[in-house]
Design a protein around this motif. Structure first.
Motif, mmCIF file in Angstrom:
data_model
loop_
_atom_site.group_PDB
_atom_site.id
_atom_site.type_symbol
_atom_site.label_atom_id
_atom_site.label_comp_id
_atom_site.label_asym_id
_atom_site.label_seq_id
_atom_site.Cartn_x
_atom_site.Cartn_y
_atom_site.Cartn_z
ATOM 1 N N PRO A 234 0.818 -1.215 0.000
ATOM 2 C CA PRO A 234 0.000 0.000 0.000
ATOM 3 C C PRO A 234 0.852 1.265 0.000
ATOM 4 N N LEU B 70 3.242 -4.082 9.539
ATOM 5 C CA LEU B 70 1.871 -4.159 9.044
ATOM 6 C C LEU B 70 1.261 -5.523 9.336
ATOM 7 N N THR C 175 -9.099 0.267 3.248
ATOM 8 C CA THR C 175 -7.631 0.256 3.172
ATOM 9 C C THR C 175 -7.127 0.724 1.805
ATOM 10 N N TRP D 218 -3.097 4.235 8.694
ATOM 11 C CA TRP D 218 -4.487 4.062 8.257
ATOM 12 C C TRP D 218 -4.734 2.613 7.811
ATOM 13 N N VAL D 219 -3.822 2.075 7.007
ATOM 14 C CA VAL D 219 -3.977 0.702 6.540
ATOM 15 C C VAL D 219 -3.919 -0.274 7.713
ATOM 16 N N TRP E 213 -7.248 -0.326 9.778
ATOM 17 C CA TRP E 213 -8.365 -0.996 9.108
ATOM 18 C C TRP E 213 -8.056 -2.462 8.817
ATOM 19 N N LEU E 214 -6.778 -2.799 8.717
ATOM 20 C CA LEU E 214 -6.415 -4.202 8.606
ATOM 21 C C LEU E 214 -6.748 -4.944 9.896
ATOM 22 N N SER F 254 -4.578 -0.602 -4.262
ATOM 23 C CA SER F 254 -5.980 -0.163 -4.162
ATOM 24 C C SER F 254 -6.895 -1.057 -4.984
ATOM 25 N N ALA G 216 -7.297 -4.317 -3.070
ATOM 26 C CA ALA G 216 -8.165 -4.148 -1.903
ATOM 27 C C ALA G 216 -9.629 -4.058 -2.305
#
Length: 410
Positions: free
Chosen positions: A255, A268, A309, A317-318, A321-322, A379, A382
């Motif tokens: 990402p 991550l 995400t 942010w990712v 939400w992950l 993106s 996702a």
């Protein structure tokens, strides 16, 4: 009407050490599906192939692993739970070493298929053992822990594989795995109890092997004639399919704001570990919600989280939400097996085998979904995974509706 079994004389297995040991081994076994994801670049380089081609090592394992359940379940009925579990772990020692020695993609895929087949001895027998040998008041918690351990494997195995792979190369991941399987076989041989002595053999034990298979497989056809169950099984494809697909996408096309550095990807992956700890602890509270409702809502939330995400707001942010995505998947998986069992009647064993088969067929498809969209960036991956997951929620919703809806779809 037959009288209920005499449970007063039943000596239950000690829940703490049994569940702890089985779940720890469950992380190791199912983790073999995910261990190649952090080292796809290294595999592609060593085998002189494309990174997208290397993702087939995950698909090959997952398909063999899921298909193996349909055979290893009946084997555990005939030979007993502990012999099948321990024997499968010993066989996986050898298959893991064969993977480590694979010189190219073709042999690597064959070795991963073999590893998937040997690893498939564990799950059906483990589910059956906990269902039979853990006291009824602790059984739901035990099964939820086992299901959650399978999901936790997706995070824990990737973290450990990345650390080992960075330090010693991808071969070391499978050599370390083989050593861990040796230890696991010894531990479970000690922790698990042998079959309870009985005056006579069970039907499965006394029948010939061919007759055993026919007896166990007969309910599959009946289950698959139930439209509502078919839709629920199809929704299960999205559970691990979306999970593996999203993590494959993170590896293939990191990402924006995360980058491809080992440290960023490790952080991550590790960010979702709290969700794996929290969901089993909340199992009691979640249990008051109907299983079908939990599947629909959890897959819906997972789909939305995956889509969010895709917004390029950076690594934090990712990661947030992950975490939501993983927590939702961790809720959906045990809820799905409970919803299936509630509709399966007496054929719960066969229903559970089909459930695990659907899970890992989905897990095999996930990397290829990511492959299709990785060239367009994270993106795109996702959003594709989000659509896949929301389709699973829609199928679960259709399954929960009246038979009129089902009849038009099957």
């Amino acid at each position: 009407m037959s009288s209920p079994p005499d449970t007063e004389q039943q000596v239950w297995a000690p829940a703490g050490r049994t569940v702890g040991a089985v779940c720890a081994v469950g992380i190791l076994v199912v983790g073999q599906l995910y261990v190649v994801l952090p080292v796809l670049n290294r595999l592609a380089l060593d085998w002189d192939t494309a990174k997208s081609a290397a993702t087939w090592t995950t698909t090959a394992f997952g398909l063999a692993y899921g298909a193996g359940f349909l055979v290893t379940g009946p084997l555990s009925d005939r030979w007993g739970r502990r012999p099948v579990i321990v024997g499968g772990l010993i066989a996986t020692v050898l298959s893991s070493l064969i993977v480590a020695l694979a010189p190219g993609l073709g042999t690597g895929l064959a070795a991963r298929i073999l590893q998937g087949l040997t690893a498939s001895f564990f799950a059906p027998a483990a589910f059956a053992y906990l269902s039979e040998r853990i006291a009824p008041e602790r059984r739901i918690f035990a099964l939820t822990c086992l299901t959650s351990s399978f999901l936790a494997a997706g995070v824990v195995a990737q973290v450990l594989a990345q650390l080992i792979g960075n330090a010693w190369g991808w071969h070391a991941i499978f050599i370390a795995g083989a050593l861990a399987f040796v230890v696991s076989a010894v531990v479970l041989q000690v922790v698990l109890e042998g079959e309870a002595k009985a005056e006579g053999k069970t039907t499965a034990q006394s029948a010939g092997f061919g007759e055993t298979l026919r007896t166990v497989f007969a309910p599959f056809a009946a289950l698959l004639r139930q439209g509502r169950l078919v839709l629920l099984y199809l929704s299960c494809l999205a559970v691990l399919g979306s999970f593996v697909g999203l993590y494959t996408g993170i590896q293939l096309a990191p990402p924006e704001g995360v980058g491809s550095s080992n440290g960023a990807l490790l952080a991550l992956r590790a960010s979702a570990i709290p969700a794996m700890i929290a969901v089993p602890l909340l199992a009691g509270r979640l249990g008051v919600i109907a299983p079908h409702t939990r599947v629909i809502v959890a897959l819906g939330i997972a789909g939305i989280a995956a889509a969010v995400t895709a917004i390029p707001f950076g690594g934090v942010w990712v990661a947030v939400w992950l975490l939501v995505f993983v927590a939702a998947i961790a809720v959906a998986a045990p809820a799905a097996v409970q919803a299936i069992a509630a509709q399966a009647g007496a054929a719960r064993g066969a229903a559970t085998a089909l459930y695990t088969f659907a899970l890992f067929v989905g897990a095999s498809a996930g990397p290829q979904v990511a492959n299709l969209f990785a060239y367009s960036g994270y993106s795109a991956v996702a959003l594709a995974i989000a659509g896949f997951t929301l389709a699973g929620a829609a199928l679960a919703y259709a399954s929960a509706r009246g038979r009129g809806v089902i009849t038009t779809l099957v």
